[in-house]
Design a protein around this motif. Structure first.
Motif, PDB file in Angstrom:
ATOM      1  N   PHE A 278       0.453  -1.090  -0.375  1.00 35.20           N
ATOM      2  CA  PHE A 278      -0.084  -0.437   0.017  1.00 35.20           C
ATOM      3  C   PHE A 278       0.648   1.243   0.307  1.00 35.20           C
ATOM      4  O   PHE A 278       0.813   2.276  -0.418  1.00 35.20           O
ATOM      5  CB  PHE A 278      -0.950   0.596   1.486  1.00 35.20           C
ATOM      6  CG  PHE A 278      -2.484  -1.114   1.235  1.00 35.20           C
ATOM      7  CD1 PHE A 278      -2.625  -1.395   0.064  1.00 35.20           C
ATOM      8  CD2 PHE A 278      -2.431  -1.693   2.760  1.00 35.20           C
ATOM      9  CE1 PHE A 278      -2.981  -2.309   0.221  1.00 35.20           C
ATOM     10  CE2 PHE A 278      -3.200  -2.550   2.152  1.00 35.20           C
ATOM     11  CZ  PHE A 278      -4.009  -3.261   1.334  1.00 35.20           C
ATOM     12  N   TRP A 289      -6.703   5.686   2.095  1.00 37.68           N
ATOM     13  CA  TRP A 289      -6.540   4.400   3.799  1.00 37.68           C
ATOM     14  C   TRP A 289      -5.454   3.594   3.293  1.00 37.68           C
ATOM     15  O   TRP A 289      -5.246   3.575   4.309  1.00 37.68           O
ATOM     16  CB  TRP A 289      -7.874   3.516   2.703  1.00 37.68           C
ATOM     17  CG  TRP A 289      -8.956   4.658   2.618  1.00 37.68           C
ATOM     18  CD1 TRP A 289      -9.515   5.380   3.260  1.00 37.68           C
ATOM     19  CD2 TRP A 289      -9.980   4.179   1.763  1.00 37.68           C
ATOM     20  NE1 TRP A 289     -10.391   6.102   2.538  1.00 37.68           N
ATOM     21  CE2 TRP A 289     -10.966   5.419   1.625  1.00 37.68           C
ATOM     22  CE3 TRP A 289     -10.263   2.687   0.778  1.00 37.68           C
ATOM     23  CZ2 TRP A 289     -12.725   5.160   1.254  1.00 37.68           C
ATOM     24  CZ3 TRP A 289     -11.789   2.632   0.648  1.00 37.68           C
ATOM     25  CH2 TRP A 289     -12.153   4.059   0.722  1.00 37.68           C
ATOM     26  N   GLY A 290      -4.651   2.818   2.319  1.00 42.76           N
ATOM     27  CA  GLY A 290      -3.929   2.696   2.644  1.00 42.76           C
ATOM     28  C   GLY A 290      -2.658   2.941   3.156  1.00 42.76           C
ATOM     29  O   GLY A 290      -1.769   2.562   4.103  1.00 42.76           O
ATOM     30  N   LEU A 303      -5.661  -8.266   7.214  1.00 41.00           N
ATOM     31  CA  LEU A 303      -5.549  -7.917   5.317  1.00 41.00           C
ATOM     32  C   LEU A 303      -4.461  -8.914   4.761  1.00 41.00           C
ATOM     33  O   LEU A 303      -5.184  -9.340   3.682  1.00 41.00           O
ATOM     34  CB  LEU A 303      -5.540  -6.150   5.248  1.00 41.00           C
ATOM     35  CG  LEU A 303      -6.030  -5.417   5.575  1.00 41.00           C
ATOM     36  CD1 LEU A 303      -5.871  -3.742   5.879  1.00 41.00           C
ATOM     37  CD2 LEU A 303      -7.520  -5.511   5.507  1.00 41.00           C
ATOM     38  N   ALA A 307      -5.689 -11.951   2.497  1.00 41.35           N
ATOM     39  CA  ALA A 307      -6.318 -12.052   0.935  1.00 41.35           C
ATOM     40  C   ALA A 307      -4.633 -13.241   0.411  1.00 41.35           C
ATOM     41  O   ALA A 307      -4.737 -14.087  -0.256  1.00 41.35           O
ATOM     42  CB  ALA A 307      -4.428 -10.860   0.981  1.00 41.35           C
ATOM     43  N   SER A 335     -13.407  -8.760  -5.023  1.00 36.30           N
ATOM     44  CA  SER A 335     -12.754  -7.981  -3.640  1.00 36.30           C
ATOM     45  C   SER A 335     -11.674  -8.115  -3.935  1.00 36.30           C
ATOM     46  O   SER A 335     -11.165  -6.717  -3.460  1.00 36.30           O
ATOM     47  CB  SER A 335     -13.663  -8.606  -2.719  1.00 36.30           C
ATOM     48  OG  SER A 335     -12.503  -9.565  -2.088  1.00 36.30           O
ATOM     49  N   ILE A 336     -10.881  -8.832  -4.407  1.00 37.03           N
ATOM     50  CA  ILE A 336      -9.554  -8.895  -4.439  1.00 37.03           C
ATOM     51  C   ILE A 336      -9.188  -7.148  -5.138  1.00 37.03           C
ATOM     52  O   ILE A 336      -7.915  -6.250  -5.161  1.00 37.03           O
ATOM     53  CB  ILE A 336      -8.593 -10.010  -4.455  1.00 37.03           C
ATOM     54  CG1 ILE A 336      -8.228 -10.715  -2.784  1.00 37.03           C
ATOM     55  CG2 ILE A 336      -6.889 -10.132  -5.663  1.00 37.03           C
ATOM     56  CD1 ILE A 336      -7.225 -10.457  -2.826  1.00 37.03           C
ATOM     57  N   GLY A 339      -9.317  -3.866  -4.671  1.00 38.17           N
ATOM     58  CA  GLY A 339      -8.800  -3.503  -3.154  1.00 38.17           C
ATOM     59  C   GLY A 339      -7.106  -2.892  -3.957  1.00 38.17           C
ATOM     60  O   GLY A 339      -7.073  -2.153  -4.006  1.00 38.17           O
ATOM     61  N   LEU A 343      -7.064   0.750  -3.720  1.00 39.73           N
ATOM     62  CA  LEU A 343      -5.775   0.873  -2.355  1.00 39.73           C
ATOM     63  C   LEU A 343      -4.499   0.551  -3.004  1.00 39.73           C
ATOM     64  O   LEU A 343      -3.271   1.556  -2.858  1.00 39.73           O
ATOM     65  CB  LEU A 343      -5.637  -0.149  -1.448  1.00 39.73           C
ATOM     66  CG  LEU A 343      -6.887  -0.206  -0.379  1.00 39.73           C
ATOM     67  CD1 LEU A 343      -6.953  -1.150  -0.097  1.00 39.73           C
ATOM     68  CD2 LEU A 343      -7.387   0.811  -0.191  1.00 39.73           C
ATOM     69  N   GLN A 344      -3.930   0.338  -4.492  1.00 40.64           N
ATOM     70  CA  GLN A 344      -2.840   0.098  -5.087  1.00 40.64           C
ATOM     71  C   GLN A 344      -3.318   1.149  -6.331  1.00 40.64           C
ATOM     72  O   GLN A 344      -2.509   1.267  -7.390  1.00 40.64           O
ATOM     73  CB  GLN A 344      -2.618  -1.164  -5.086  1.00 40.64           C
ATOM     74  CG  GLN A 344      -2.199  -1.512  -3.543  1.00 40.64           C
ATOM     75  CD  GLN A 344      -1.573  -3.242  -3.853  1.00 40.64           C
ATOM     76  OE1 GLN A 344      -2.399  -4.167  -3.807  1.00 40.64           O
ATOM     77  NE2 GLN A 344      -0.005  -3.387  -4.574  1.00 40.64           N
TER      78      GLN A 344
END
Length: 353
Positions: A278, A289-290, A303, A307, A335-336, A339, A343-344
């Protein structure tokens, strides 16, 4: 730098990457390593059976004992039987589908392929100065574009023509094969600038979908043969088309989980490793957020575990006959991927497709 070193025993860790032996015949050390592992497993199995027979002789029933004995005495025959049993079991996981379902899949999938390739143009000139050569084979393949620079410019019209033919279902199998060929050419140039993660699962899916019955419904092929009755496929044949991309996604996710644990062991989880990813990708992330995850070690560990867990169990849902488990696996996989984007900032359209 003590990375990959056991700081208590002062020796390389169990999962430390090891360089290959310097030899002109690499198959010799590789074969010896494989044989060592095989003999170790067989030794443990034999010793375990002997121990069970000595301590609990009643549990060694005649039939299982004969099976174990025949496996050790005639491994080739048992290996063939096991292979056939495994293939039969995997085939039983394929759901039923219809020709119309495959036709709908063909239309959506074809549009998705064109959307992905047309939205990400490549240049033949990239082959002359690649920034991300994946392997010697990749480097040799790029020489095709160095020798014929016009090939790079021909990819988009090639993909557009065969993509529209595939969507319409005209000579659908040939069109899909040509579409796959163009997609690999596009990917050769595309991955010379970005990581192969972006298209790996997508290219595998294209390969395994070559056997699909694309044109049995809602297609030019079906219209052309309307006066000549053709044998229809079985529900399982149609089901294969809509099922195998999920299988590939599950296998790739499982490989990713194994790679993480092989590189970092359980420390990948207990260290909350996701917080470092992140942080390194924060500039391109959609939200910040990360960056705050690192302030909460427990959340980072959770988390990281989530994963690994999700990547490991997607394949279970894919191989399940119950749609509720397959739906849960699909939601977990999305969801992965979500994310990654949020987040990335990692947008891998091939995986979404």
């Amino acid at each position: 730098d003590t990375h990959n070193i056991n700081r208590i025993k002062f020796r390389p860790g169990l999962f430390t990457p090891r360089f290959p032996y310097q030899t002109r015949a690499p198959w010799i050390p590789n074969g010896l390593n494989a044989l060592s592992a095989l003999f170790l497993v067989l030794g443990f199995v034999a010793a375990g059976l002997a121990l069970v027979e000595q301590v609990l002789p009643a549990t060694m029933l005649p039939t299982p004992r004969r099976v174990v004995a025949s496996t050790m005495l005639d491994p080739l025959t048992k290996t063939r039987d096991l292979r056939q049993t495994l293939l039969t079991w995997v085939a039983s996981r394929i759901p039923d589908a219809s020709a119309e379902g495959v036709a709908l899949f063909r239309i959506v999938f074809g549009i998705g392929i064109l959307w992905m390739v047309m939205g990400r143009p490549v240049l033949g000139a990239w082959a002359a100065a690649p920034q991300n050569v994946l392997s010697p084979l990749h480097e040799r393949a790029l020489q095709l574009f160095v020798a014929a620079p016009w090939l790079g410019g021909a990819i988009r019209p090639w993909m557009l023509f065969w993509g529209l033919m595939f969507i319409a279902g005209a000579f659908s199998r040939s069109a899909f094969a040509m579409l796959t060929l163009g997609a690999f050419g596009w990917a050769l140039l595309f991955t010379s600038r970005v990581t192969y993660h972006t298209v790996s699962s997508f290219l595998l899916a294209l390969c395994f979908l070559q056997w699909s019955r694309w044109g049995d419904a809602w297609s030019v092929d079906a219209w052309r043969s309307r006066h000549v009755p053709k044998p229809r496929g079985t529900p399982q044949e149609y089901g294969y088309t809509v099922w195998v991309p999920g299988l590939i996604l599950g296998v790739v996710f499982l490989a990713a989980a194994i790679a993480k644990l092989r590189e970092g062991g359980l420390g990948w989880i207990t260290n909350g490793t996701v917080k470092y990813h992140f942080l390194s990708d924060s500039r391109q992330a959609m939200v910040d957020w990360g960056l705050h995850v690192g302030q909460y070690p427990g959340l980072a560990v959770f988390l990281s575990f989530a994963a690994i867990a999700i990547e490991s169990i997607v394949i279970v849902g894919v191989l399940s006959r119950a749609y509720r488990y397959r739906l849960a696996a699909g939601i977990a996989a999305m969801s992965i991927l979500a994310g990654f984007v949020v987040l990335q900032g990692l947008r891998w359209p091939g995986w979404w497709l």
